[in-house]
Enzyme design. Structure first.
Site, PDB file in Angstrom:
ATOM      1  N   ASP A 138     -16.430 -30.950  -3.127  1.00 45.40           N
ATOM      2  CA  ASP A 138     -15.767 -30.870  -4.428  1.00 45.40           C
ATOM      3  C   ASP A 138     -16.297 -29.685  -5.225  1.00 45.40           C
ATOM      4  O   ASP A 138     -16.561 -29.797  -6.408  1.00 45.40           O
ATOM      5  CB  ASP A 138     -15.954 -32.177  -5.209  1.00 45.40           C
ATOM      6  N   LYS A 140     -15.817 -26.650  -7.288  1.00 44.11           N
ATOM      7  CA  LYS A 140     -14.789 -26.032  -8.127  1.00 44.11           C
ATOM      8  C   LYS A 140     -15.499 -25.503  -9.366  1.00 44.11           C
ATOM      9  O   LYS A 140     -16.639 -25.936  -9.644  1.00 44.11           O
ATOM     10  CB  LYS A 140     -13.684 -27.022  -8.475  1.00 44.11           C
ATOM     11  N   ASN A 143     -17.616 -27.672 -11.584  1.00 42.00           N
ATOM     12  CA  ASN A 143     -18.840 -28.266 -11.037  1.00 42.00           C
ATOM     13  C   ASN A 143     -19.948 -27.237 -10.844  1.00 42.00           C
ATOM     14  O   ASN A 143     -20.953 -27.528 -10.210  1.00 42.00           O
ATOM     15  CB  ASN A 143     -18.553 -28.937  -9.696  1.00 42.00           C
ATOM     16  N   ASP A 156     -22.871 -32.051  -9.798  1.00 46.35           N
ATOM     17  CA  ASP A 156     -21.878 -33.071  -9.518  1.00 46.35           C
ATOM     18  C   ASP A 156     -21.672 -33.333  -8.037  1.00 46.35           C
ATOM     19  O   ASP A 156     -20.776 -32.773  -7.405  1.00 46.35           O
ATOM     20  CB  ASP A 156     -20.542 -32.690 -10.173  1.00 46.35           C
ATOM     21  N   THR A 173     -10.096 -32.100  -5.765  1.00 39.72           N
ATOM     22  CA  THR A 173      -8.940 -31.549  -6.460  1.00 39.72           C
ATOM     23  C   THR A 173      -8.127 -30.732  -5.466  1.00 39.72           C
ATOM     24  O   THR A 173      -8.689 -29.933  -4.746  1.00 39.72           O
ATOM     25  CB  THR A 173      -9.419 -30.632  -7.608  1.00 39.72           C
TER      26      THR A 173
END
Ligand code: AMP
Length: 278
Positions: A138, A140, A143, A156, A173
């Protein structure tokens, strides 16, 4: 002195809580100071009721266990945690520079030097995570946090997994997800390499490569690897080469983390003063 080296059974009375730094899905984050050592941390407050409502206790425990075990200059430290009747508190390394996403929004897009520095930092951090059998899944801009000197920190670990096997769970996402993940096929470490390609593009152009009006269109663009390089802003051929070598549908053929660090664009542009290999 970092809090973990001082004490292990924490309570809110050990901290002077300062201003809020931000609001997440399950609570708020505050800057705080450990009273005895004056050490500044970020205190993430999560309401137990929320965690129970969404049945996320298992995921949170996993996030905490993984993040506590990771000690790398480009991975945000989780020093410890404690709880009271209603709340769970995470004692996190304080990232004074805030979200990288904010910086990207303010500047529209990054210079090649800045983009390469962030990509190299992320590559070092991911190589370390992969060595420890952790796939982040994850990554992105939201984060990614920055410290007081502008060094990147991965935060995160909510969606990360510790695994030696191929995984098969949909998460994250859509814009940053590799084809094997949007199709819900088994995936491995190479999903993070794909995401590095997406981020490299976004850092240089200001928006992710497969952005579309709806999820269905993003899905289609990812599956086709529908990659186009706009004429503005001007981006070097070397940067486009790196992006093209990462955004490869066949996960086995994506450029390895080792090779990313040897790529001419990284070698030429990344600022060694802001990169900590270990
Ligand atoms: P989160 O709940 O992790 O999404 O955090 C909410 C917001 O708080 C983030 O978007 C950041 O702006 C801020 N934040 C979270 N953790 C930290 C940290 N360790 N240092 C500084 N700011 C943070």
């Amino acid at each position: 002195m970092a809090p973990e080296s001082v004490k292990r059974d924490w309570s809110i009375n050990d901290f002077e809580v300062g201003r809020p730094l931000g609001k997440g899905k399950f609570g708020r984050v505050y800057v705080a100071r450990e009273t005895k050592t004056k050490y500044i941390v970020a205190l993430k407050v999560i309401f137990k009721e929320q965690i129970e409502k969404y049945k996320l206790l298992h995921q949170l425990k996993r996030e905490m266990t993984i993040q506590t075990s990771l000690h790398h200059p480009h991975v945000l430290r989780l020093y410890g945690w404690f709880h009271d009747a209603e709340r769970i508190f995470l004692i996190l390394e304080y990232a004074h520079g805030g979200e990288l996403y904010g910086e990207l929004q303010r500047s529209g897009h990054f210079s090649e030097q800045k983009a390469a520095t962030y990509i190299a930092s992320l590559t070092h951090a991911l190589a370390y995570c992969h060595e420890k059998h952790v796939i982040h899944r994850d990554i992105k801009p939201e984060n990614l946090l920055l410290d007081h000197e502008g060094r990147l920190k991965i935060a995160d670990f909510g969606w990360s997994v510790q695994s030696t096997n191929k995984r098969r769970t949909m998460c994250g996402t859509l814009d940053y997800l590799a084809p094997e993940m949007v199709e819900n096929r088994p995936h491995d470490y190479a999903v993070d390499n794909w995401t590095l390609g997406v981020l490299c593009y976004e850092f240089l152009y200001g928006s992710p490569p497969f952005e579309a009006d709806g999820q269905a269109d993003t899905f289609r663009r990812i599956m086709k690897v529908d990659l186009a390089f706009p004429s503005t802003p001007q981006v070097s051929a070397e940067a486009k080469d790196l992006i093209t070598l990462l955004l490869v549908k066949d996960s086995a053929k994506r450029l390895s983390l080792e090779k990313i660090l040897e790529h001419p664009w990284i070698v030429l542009n990344a600022d060694p003063n802001l990169i900590c290999p270990k």
